[in-house]
Write a protein that holds these residues in place. Sequence first.
Motif, PDB file in Angstrom:
ATOM      1  N   LEU A   1       0.830  -1.207   0.000  1.00 26.69           N
ATOM      2  CA  LEU A   1       0.000   0.000   0.000  1.00 26.69           C
ATOM      3  C   LEU A   1       0.864   1.256   0.000  1.00 26.69           C
ATOM      4  CD1 LEU A   1      -2.847  -1.068   2.420  1.00 26.69           C
ATOM      5  CD2 LEU A   1      -3.070  -0.568  -0.019  1.00 26.69           C
ATOM      6  N   ARG A   2       2.008   1.167   0.597  1.00 27.42           N
ATOM      7  CA  ARG A   2       2.919   2.318   0.642  1.00 27.42           C
ATOM      8  C   ARG A   2       3.601   2.546  -0.701  1.00 27.42           C
ATOM      9  NH1 ARG A   2       8.374   3.394   1.739  1.00 27.42           N
ATOM     10  NH2 ARG A   2       8.653   5.365   2.830  1.00 27.42           N
ATOM     11  N   ASP A   3       3.995   1.458  -1.371  1.00 28.29           N
ATOM     12  CA  ASP A   3       4.865   1.575  -2.537  1.00 28.29           C
ATOM     13  C   ASP A   3       4.282   1.075  -3.854  1.00 28.29           C
ATOM     14  OD1 ASP A   3       6.945   2.580  -0.941  1.00 28.29           O
ATOM     15  OD2 ASP A   3       7.622   0.562  -0.432  1.00 28.29           O
ATOM     16  N   ASP A   4       3.259   0.224  -3.795  1.00 27.06           N
ATOM     17  CA  ASP A   4       2.838  -0.462  -5.019  1.00 27.06           C
ATOM     18  C   ASP A   4       1.367  -0.870  -4.915  1.00 27.06           C
ATOM     19  OD1 ASP A   4       2.545  -2.093  -7.231  1.00 27.06           O
ATOM     20  OD2 ASP A   4       4.355  -3.267  -6.856  1.00 27.06           O
ATOM     21  N   LEU A   5       0.477   0.048  -5.255  1.00 25.11           N
ATOM     22  CA  LEU A   5      -0.959  -0.203  -5.088  1.00 25.11           C
ATOM     23  C   LEU A   5      -1.472  -1.351  -5.952  1.00 25.11           C
ATOM     24  CD1 LEU A   5      -2.290   3.453  -4.802  1.00 25.11           C
ATOM     25  CD2 LEU A   5      -1.900   1.798  -2.971  1.00 25.11           C
ATOM     26  N   VAL A   6      -0.878  -1.543  -7.117  1.00 23.25           N
ATOM     27  CA  VAL A   6      -1.317  -2.633  -7.991  1.00 23.25           C
ATOM     28  C   VAL A   6      -1.056  -3.982  -7.313  1.00 23.25           C
ATOM     29  CG1 VAL A   6      -0.921  -3.791 -10.196  1.00 23.25           C
ATOM     30  CG2 VAL A   6      -1.058  -1.295 -10.097  1.00 23.25           C
ATOM     31  N   ASN A   7       0.151  -4.158  -6.776  1.00 24.09           N
ATOM     32  CA  ASN A   7       0.453  -5.419  -6.097  1.00 24.09           C
ATOM     33  C   ASN A   7      -0.306  -5.556  -4.790  1.00 24.09           C
ATOM     34  OD1 ASN A   7       2.060  -7.068  -7.740  1.00 24.09           O
ATOM     35  ND2 ASN A   7       3.810  -5.730  -7.412  1.00 24.09           N
ATOM     36  N   ALA A   8      -0.661  -4.443  -4.160  1.00 25.97           N
ATOM     37  CA  ALA A   8      -1.510  -4.512  -2.968  1.00 25.97           C
ATOM     38  C   ALA A   8      -2.853  -5.134  -3.337  1.00 25.97           C
ATOM     39  CB  ALA A   8      -1.715  -3.124  -2.365  1.00 25.97           C
ATOM     40  N   ARG A   9      -3.405  -4.706  -4.442  1.00 24.20           N
ATOM     41  CA  ARG A   9      -4.692  -5.243  -4.897  1.00 24.20           C
ATOM     42  C   ARG A   9      -4.587  -6.739  -5.207  1.00 24.20           C
ATOM     43  NH1 ARG A   9     -10.116  -4.745  -4.833  1.00 24.20           N
ATOM     44  NH2 ARG A   9     -10.973  -5.762  -6.624  1.00 24.20           N
ATOM     45  N   TRP A  10      -3.512  -7.128  -5.906  1.00 23.31           N
ATOM     46  CA  TRP A  10      -3.329  -8.548  -6.246  1.00 23.31           C
ATOM     47  C   TRP A  10      -3.125  -9.390  -4.996  1.00 23.31           C
ATOM     48  CZ3 TRP A  10      -5.183 -10.216 -10.468  1.00 23.31           C
ATOM     49  CH2 TRP A  10      -5.127  -9.456 -11.626  1.00 23.31           C
ATOM     50  N   LEU A  11      -2.387  -8.857  -4.017  1.00 24.21           N
ATOM     51  CA  LEU A  11      -2.206  -9.590  -2.768  1.00 24.21           C
ATOM     52  C   LEU A  11      -3.557  -9.793  -2.098  1.00 24.21           C
ATOM     53  CD1 LEU A  11      -0.460 -10.857  -0.525  1.00 24.21           C
ATOM     54  CD2 LEU A  11      -0.307  -8.563   0.482  1.00 24.21           C
ATOM     55  N   TRP A  12      -4.353  -8.737  -2.021  1.00 22.68           N
ATOM     56  CA  TRP A  12      -5.673  -8.833  -1.381  1.00 22.68           C
ATOM     57  C   TRP A  12      -6.527  -9.899  -2.055  1.00 22.68           C
ATOM     58  CZ3 TRP A  12      -7.376  -7.431   3.133  1.00 22.68           C
ATOM     59  CH2 TRP A  12      -8.743  -7.466   3.386  1.00 22.68           C
ATOM     60  N   GLU A  13      -6.433  -9.976  -3.371  1.00 19.04           N
ATOM     61  CA  GLU A  13      -7.233 -10.961  -4.105  1.00 19.04           C
ATOM     62  C   GLU A  13      -6.781 -12.398  -3.854  1.00 19.04           C
ATOM     63  OE1 GLU A  13      -9.992 -10.484  -5.980  1.00 19.04           O
ATOM     64  OE2 GLU A  13      -9.930  -8.383  -5.393  1.00 19.04           O
ATOM     65  N   ARG A  14      -5.490 -12.590  -3.614  1.00 22.26           N
ATOM     66  CA  ARG A  14      -5.003 -13.969  -3.507  1.00 22.26           C
ATOM     67  C   ARG A  14      -4.883 -14.500  -2.082  1.00 22.26           C
ATOM     68  NH1 ARG A  14      -0.205 -11.335  -5.373  1.00 22.26           N
ATOM     69  NH2 ARG A  14       1.375 -11.326  -3.769  1.00 22.26           N
ATOM     70  N   ILE A  15      -4.929 -13.640  -1.074  1.00 19.88           N
ATOM     71  CA  ILE A  15      -4.836 -14.166   0.288  1.00 19.88           C
ATOM     72  C   ILE A  15      -6.135 -14.889   0.644  1.00 19.88           C
ATOM     73  CG2 ILE A  15      -3.145 -12.453   1.046  1.00 19.88           C
ATOM     74  CD1 ILE A  15      -5.381 -10.968   2.479  1.00 19.88           C
ATOM     75  N   PRO A  16      -6.058 -15.830   1.567  1.00 23.08           N
ATOM     76  CA  PRO A  16      -7.262 -16.575   1.946  1.00 23.08           C
ATOM     77  C   PRO A  16      -8.354 -15.647   2.488  1.00 23.08           C
ATOM     78  CG  PRO A  16      -5.291 -17.595   2.883  1.00 23.08           C
ATOM     79  CD  PRO A  16      -4.866 -16.293   2.287  1.00 23.08           C
ATOM     80  N   LYS A  17      -9.584 -16.004   2.248  1.00 17.77           N
ATOM     81  CA  LYS A  17     -10.728 -15.210   2.724  1.00 17.77           C
ATOM     82  C   LYS A  17     -10.672 -15.013   4.238  1.00 17.77           C
ATOM     83  CE  LYS A  17     -12.745 -14.518  -1.178  1.00 17.77           C
ATOM     84  NZ  LYS A  17     -12.411 -13.268  -1.825  1.00 17.77           N
TER      85      LYS A  17
END
Length: 113
Positions: A72-88
């Motif tokens: 979230l600090r450095d790379d919003l695109v990868n923040a979004r992808w991380l959120w999508e792939r972590i377990p519910k």
Amino acid sequence: RQGQRGQVAGFSGAMEITVARMEEHKAALESALRANPRGAAKVSEDFELEHGGFVDLAVALPFYRIQLLSYLRDDLVNARWLWERIPKEAQNDGDMQRVWRGGALLPKSNLQD
């Protein structure tokens, strides 16, 4: 699910995660948090690559939190992808939800570094 010796079910030939290896990751994260926050993000990424989604949530949450904060600090695109792939279950964690909601405001703000 994780058995007593750290075996993870769901794969043919069951992958084994040793307690010692998990302790190595935890120690590396704690050390990086004291010395270099960007290093902590790297430790969290390495943890996800090695164990992503196949360990107890209580073990994985600190790593996911650091990784999400860093992205979230450095790379919003990868923040979004991380959120999508972590377990519910991780997404449902109160701290993770607060971080994610706060991070969602970043693109809309006029804050400077």
